[in-house]
Write a protein that holds these residues in place. Structure first.
Motif: not given
Length: 259
Positions: A56-62
């Motif tokens: 799982t990858v959770t990120l703030p996407i610009a």
């Protein structure tokens, strides 16, 4: 009588209020760099009862400013692909996060064919905007990877960007006097871990090469100060865990160029 609200010409009349409205609309449409959270997840196709493999990858996407956002997002993906979610000697051939996680799961499933007892693989990456100013954007990645064995590996990775251009900021760009900062950082390190000047660093259980102080590979901007973060194995054993030294920004003024 002269009309001070409008500029009259032979062809047309343009009123000041209309011009102001147009300017306000233009300003409202001005692109601004923002972030939206996104989660990518893959599970193994192999049936399991417990410790089911998952990535799982959770990120703030610009978003918001295409050129800037694209540069930031590509760099974040590149670091995760090349340095974090990796199995074997070479990075996965993957164009996006979904493909990256699928290949990670495929590695597990291939290994499972030879060893049915192999279980519990996992990859978890959680990103956040740790710090943001007019001159610097700091995205922090916290990650845990387990690919069999006695234990997994957890760590933190810090990515620094120019928020106006989206280009990465290197660590050498942070300091105006790297040698002076290193000497200052060692003093703060000794204070944090209560090591006298006359004592070697390794006498306190650390594993500095030749007991010589080195700066960490990871710097994180926080609300409370500038964090020197040593990941597991960097200067101490796995059992000792990561090490941190937090320095107030006021004390960083002689050394820190960008904030």
């Amino acid at each position: 009588m002269r009309n001070f609200g409008c500029d009259e010409t032979p062809m047309k009349r343009i009123c000041v209020p209309v011009v102001l409205c147009l300017l306000l609309v233009a300003c409202a449409k001005e692109e601004v760099l923002t972030f939206q959270s996104a989660t990518y997840s893959k599970k193994s196709k192999v049936p399991c009862q417990k410790e089911c493999p998952e990535a799982t990858v959770t990120l703030p996407i610009a978003t918001g400013v295409p050129i800037v956002a694209d540069s930031i997002n590509k760099k974040v993906f590149s670091v995760i692909r090349n340095n974090i979610i990796v199995f074997g000697e070479q990075p996965y051939e993957a164009a996006d996060f979904n493909e990256l996680l699928s290949r990670f799961m495929a590695s597990y499933e291939e290994l499972r064919k030879d060893d049915p007892e192999e279980t519990g693989w996992s990859a978890k990456v959680e990103g956040r905007v740790a710090y943001e100013s007019d001159s610097l954007l700091n995205i922090e990645l916290r990650h845990y990877i387990y690919e069999g064995g006695a234990h997994g590996y957890s760590g933190r990775t810090s990515l620094l960007f120019n928020p106006k251009t989206g280009k990465a900021i290197s660590q050498r760009q942070l300091f105006r006097n790297k040698a002076g900062f290193k000497a200052f950082a060692e003093k703060k390190f000794r204070e944090t871990f209560h090591i006298a000047d006359k004592d070697s660093l390794n006498s306190a259980g650390f594993m500095f090469e030749h007991s010589k102080f080195v700066l960490p590979q990871t710097y994180i901007y926080t609300d409370k100060g500038f964090l020197l973060y040593y990941n597991v194995y960097e200067i101490a054993s796995y059992a000792e865990g990561p090490k941190e030294v937090l320095i107030p920004y006021e004390e960083m003024k002689p050394y820190l160029v960008i904030r």
